[in-house]
Design a protein around this motif. Structure first.
Motif, PDB file in Angstrom:
ATOM      1  N   LEU A 156       0.809  -1.220   0.000  1.00 33.74           N
ATOM      2  CA  LEU A 156       0.000   0.000   0.000  1.00 33.74           C
ATOM      3  C   LEU A 156       0.839   1.265   0.000  1.00 33.74           C
ATOM      4  N   VAL A 201      -6.695   0.472  -5.497  1.00 34.99           N
ATOM      5  CA  VAL A 201      -6.676  -0.841  -4.856  1.00 34.99           C
ATOM      6  C   VAL A 201      -7.951  -1.595  -5.207  1.00 34.99           C
ATOM      7  N   GLY A 216      -9.946  -4.503  -3.738  1.00 32.33           N
ATOM      8  CA  GLY A 216      -9.965  -5.069  -2.402  1.00 32.33           C
ATOM      9  C   GLY A 216     -10.121  -6.570  -2.337  1.00 32.33           C
ATOM     10  N   ILE A 276      -8.809  -3.684   4.672  1.00 35.88           N
ATOM     11  CA  ILE A 276      -8.265  -2.323   4.603  1.00 35.88           C
ATOM     12  C   ILE A 276      -8.899  -1.526   5.738  1.00 35.88           C
ATOM     13  N   LEU A 302      -3.182   6.708  -1.904  1.00 31.34           N
ATOM     14  CA  LEU A 302      -4.420   6.025  -2.270  1.00 31.34           C
ATOM     15  C   LEU A 302      -5.456   7.001  -2.799  1.00 31.34           C
ATOM     16  N   VAL A 341     -10.635   2.999  -4.242  1.00 29.44           N
ATOM     17  CA  VAL A 341     -10.754   1.591  -3.856  1.00 29.44           C
ATOM     18  C   VAL A 341     -11.958   1.000  -4.562  1.00 29.44           C
ATOM     19  N   THR A 375     -19.051  -4.061   1.477  1.00 31.21           N
ATOM     20  CA  THR A 375     -17.817  -3.304   1.727  1.00 31.21           C
ATOM     21  C   THR A 375     -17.385  -3.452   3.187  1.00 31.21           C
ATOM     22  N   LEU A 381     -13.738  -3.187   4.479  1.00 30.55           N
ATOM     23  CA  LEU A 381     -13.083  -1.879   4.405  1.00 30.55           C
ATOM     24  C   LEU A 381     -13.498  -1.030   5.601  1.00 30.55           C
ATOM     25  N   LEU A 420     -11.609   5.779   4.974  1.00 27.79           N
ATOM     26  CA  LEU A 420     -11.395   6.125   3.568  1.00 27.79           C
ATOM     27  C   LEU A 420     -12.128   7.413   3.210  1.00 27.79           C
ATOM     28  N   VAL A 438     -14.934   5.055  -2.690  1.00 28.31           N
ATOM     29  CA  VAL A 438     -15.030   3.598  -2.575  1.00 28.31           C
ATOM     30  C   VAL A 438     -16.191   3.145  -3.447  1.00 28.31           C
TER      31      VAL A 438
END
Length: 341
Positions: A58, A64, A66, A74, A85, A88, A95, A98, A103, A110
């Motif tokens: 990372l 990314v 996932g 994450i 980042l 995602v 999700t 995560l 995030l 995301v």
């Protein structure tokens, strides 16, 4: 930089986007998905499938893909380890692997793969309800043991699915498709969701009313802090006698111990479970030997067509991010225009 006729021309090469793909999606599949991006993207993988390998990978990752199993979650620490980042993409609808709040605080969009398996999961839910209504798994086990359990099977009072009242908890893509299929079979279908859908043909009910009036209760709601334990002991106690439970959502929404207690008390006549509190389901877990449980290894959405839909959605969304286009299915309210950090 180049000079010509007194003018200075400046050429800047844009560095390739660094895409980190986490397990369990195979490396060969990922290479194939993003080969058309050419020099615009550089695909990478974690050297080791553990926390140390994740954090190391990372360090310079920008995009990314996932890990939908949650093994390489994450979390907030992982987010802190990813200074560059920018996006995602989850290769799943859920999700819960995560830390979406962390995030979002970093302004990282995301996206999930909403709807990729709606038909596959809905068909599994209907098939599981058929199996529970007619005690198909129970009869199959007795036959394999050498028996001829015709009288015993009839004593279990098999029922016809079309005559059952079906309640669906959650009315996203999977819940709505499940409702459509159950209605096509002639079932009376009701649903609950946080935001009622005026366009739905199914009947909206408050959650406790839905549970109390459902012969077949289908769970199709995402796992969040608000939905964890949503269908616990108190709500399971509201079910009609001999109710059936079908869980295609996530483990923890109807905790395993609460489901076992409802089965043992007779409140639940049967349960079809594709998801569990802990996955894989531990060896020797009481659910593994319970006679009125249909078990599945979190595979309700695992049809060929669902998998093709999934890889296409991941490919298209990540490619859009690399090309500077708006990404789809952003679930945390962040600007869907992905920006480099």
């Amino acid at each position: 930089m180049r000079s010509m006729f007194g003018f200075t021309w400046r050429f800047e090469m844009t560095a390739p986007w660094r895409i980190l793909s986490l397990p369990p999606i195979g490396e060969d599949i990922v290479w194939g998905l993003f080969a058309p991006l050419g020099d615009a993207a550089e695909v990478r993988f974690a050297a080791t499938a553990d926390r140390a390998g994740l954090h190391a990978a990372l360090a310079d990752a920008e995009i990314v893909i996932g890990d939908f199993t949650g093994r390489l979650r994450i979390d907030a620490a992982a987010v802190a380890a990813a200074p560059h980042l920018a996006f995602v993409q989850m290769p799943a609808v859920g999700t819960d692997s995560l830390d979406v709040a962390a995030l979002t605080a970093r302004d990282v969009p995301v996206a999930n793969a909403a709807g990729f398996n709606r038909r596959g999961v809905a068909e599994w839910a209907v098939g599981a309800a058929f199996a529970l209504c007619r005690n198909l798994a129970w009869g199959d086990r007795r036959m394999r043991e050498g028996g001829w359990p015709q009288p015993e099977l009839l004593a279990l009072r098999p029922r016809e699915l079309h005559a059952q009242r079906v309640g669906i908890v959650g009315f996203g893509a999977i819940g709505a498709e499940s409702a459509r299929l159950f209605e096509a079979l002639g079932c009376e279908v009701s649903y609950w969701t946080r935001r009622p859908r005026p366009e739905a043909s199914a009947t909206y009910r408050d959650l406790d009313d839905l549970v109390a009036s459902s012969d077949v209760l289908v769970l199709a709601v995402p796992l969040t802090d608000e939905t964890r334990g949503l269908i616990g002991p108190d709500r399971l106690a509201l079910l009609p006698d001999r109710a059936l439970l079908v869980n295609v959502a996530r483990g923890g929404i109807a905790p395993d111990d609460a489901v076992l207690a409802a089965l043992d008390s007779g409140r639940l006549a049967g349960a079809a479970l594709d998801v569990f509190d802990t996955e894989p389901l531990p060896d020797g877990h009481p659910l593994r030997s319970h006679d009125r449980v249909l078990l599945s290894p979190h595979a309700a959405g695992g049809s060929d067509l669902s998998q093709l839909n999934l890889v296409a959605m991941v490919r298209d969304n990540v490619s859009a991010a690399v090309r500077g286009e708006t990404v789809r299915n952003v679930i945390n309210g962040v600007d869907p225009q992905v920006k480099r950090r």
